[in-house]
Design a protein around this motif. Structure first.
Motif, short mmCIF file in Angstrom:
data_model
loop_
_atom_site.label_atom_id
_atom_site.label_comp_id
_atom_site.label_asym_id
_atom_site.label_seq_id
_atom_site.Cartn_x
_atom_site.Cartn_y
_atom_site.Cartn_z
N ALA A 40 -1.08 -4.91 -11.03
CA ALA A 40 -1.91 -5.04 -9.68
C ALA A 40 -1.26 -3.81 -8.81
O ALA A 40 -0.24 -3.61 -8.65
N LEU A 41 -2.26 -3.51 -7.94
CA LEU A 41 -2.34 -2.38 -7.08
C LEU A 41 -1.15 -2.72 -5.96
O LEU A 41 -1.10 -4.07 -5.72
N THR A 42 -0.23 -1.80 -5.57
CA THR A 42 0.52 -2.17 -4.50
C THR A 42 -0.24 -2.21 -3.07
O THR A 42 -1.30 -1.45 -3.31
N LYS A 43 0.69 -2.57 -2.19
CA LYS A 43 -0.07 -2.46 -0.85
C LYS A 43 -0.45 -0.83 -0.36
O LYS A 43 -1.62 -0.89 0.25
N GLU A 45 -1.75 1.45 -2.43
CA GLU A 45 -2.45 1.91 -3.47
C GLU A 45 -4.03 1.77 -3.72
O GLU A 45 -4.37 0.72 -2.73
N TYR A 62 -5.91 -9.89 -12.13
CA TYR A 62 -5.65 -10.08 -10.55
C TYR A 62 -6.97 -9.78 -9.74
O TYR A 62 -7.69 -9.08 -10.39
N ILE A 64 -9.01 -8.19 -6.54
CA ILE A 64 -9.12 -7.06 -5.78
C ILE A 64 -10.18 -6.99 -4.53
O ILE A 64 -11.24 -7.81 -4.71
N PRO A 101 -5.83 -3.62 -2.99
CA PRO A 101 -5.15 -4.77 -3.31
C PRO A 101 -6.11 -5.91 -2.50
O PRO A 101 -6.48 -5.77 -1.35
N THR A 104 -6.67 -6.68 1.56
CA THR A 104 -6.25 -5.61 2.41
C THR A 104 -7.50 -5.11 3.31
O THR A 104 -7.13 -4.13 4.11
#
Length: 117
Positions: A40-43, A45, A62, A64, A101, A104
Motif C-alpha cells: 500500500a502507498l504510504t501517506k 506516496e 488495498y 486507493i 492512499p 487522502t
C-alpha cells in the motif's frame, strides 16, 4: 520507465503538500500493472499514470483514491477509497491519473490545480 521521483505535488489553493514521492507509469506495461503486487502507498506516496482516462483495481489488495487530471494537472473528478476489483468511470477529458492512499484526496475539489515541483 517506472521512476521514483522525490518531487512534491502541492495543492495550489491551500499550499498543502499531497505527495513527496511519485511513482510514474508512463508506458503501456507500467500503466497496465500500476500498483498491482505492490505494498500500500504510504501517506506521502502517489502514482502518476500518463496518459490515462480510466483505471482498474483488479488484483490489488488495498483501496486507493483516484484523481483524474487534465493536461494542466487540474482536478476533473475523483474516486475516494476505490476498493479492489473495481473499474472506474471513463473520464473523457482526463490525461493523467494520480493514485493516492485511500482517503487522502477528500480535500480535492473539481478545478483544483496541482503543482508538481
Amino acid at each position: 520507465m517506472n521512476t521514483h521521483k522525490n518531487n512534491t505535488i502541492t495543492l495550489e489553493r491551500t499550499g498543502q503538500v499531497l505527495v513527496t514521492k511519485i511513482r510514474c507509469a508512463n508506458n503501456y506495461f507500467l500503466r497496465l500493472r500500476g500498483l498491482i503486487g505492490t505494498p500500500a502507498l504510504t501517506k506521502s506516496e502517489g502514482m502518476l499514470i500518463s496518459p490515462c482516462k480510466q483505471v482498474h483495481t483488479h488484483f490489488m489488495r488495498y483501496p486507493i483514491d483516484v484523481v483524474f487530471l487534465d493536461k494542466h494537472y487540474t482536478v476533473i473528478s475523483k474516486v475516494i477509497a476505490m476498493q479492489p476489483w473495481r473499474v472506474s468511470s471513463y473520464v473523457t477529458n482526463a490525461l493523467h491519473v494520480l493514485e493516492l492512499p485511500a482517503n487522502t484526496a477528500a480535500m480535492l475539489e473539481p478545478a483544483d490545480k496541482l503543482i508538481f515541483q
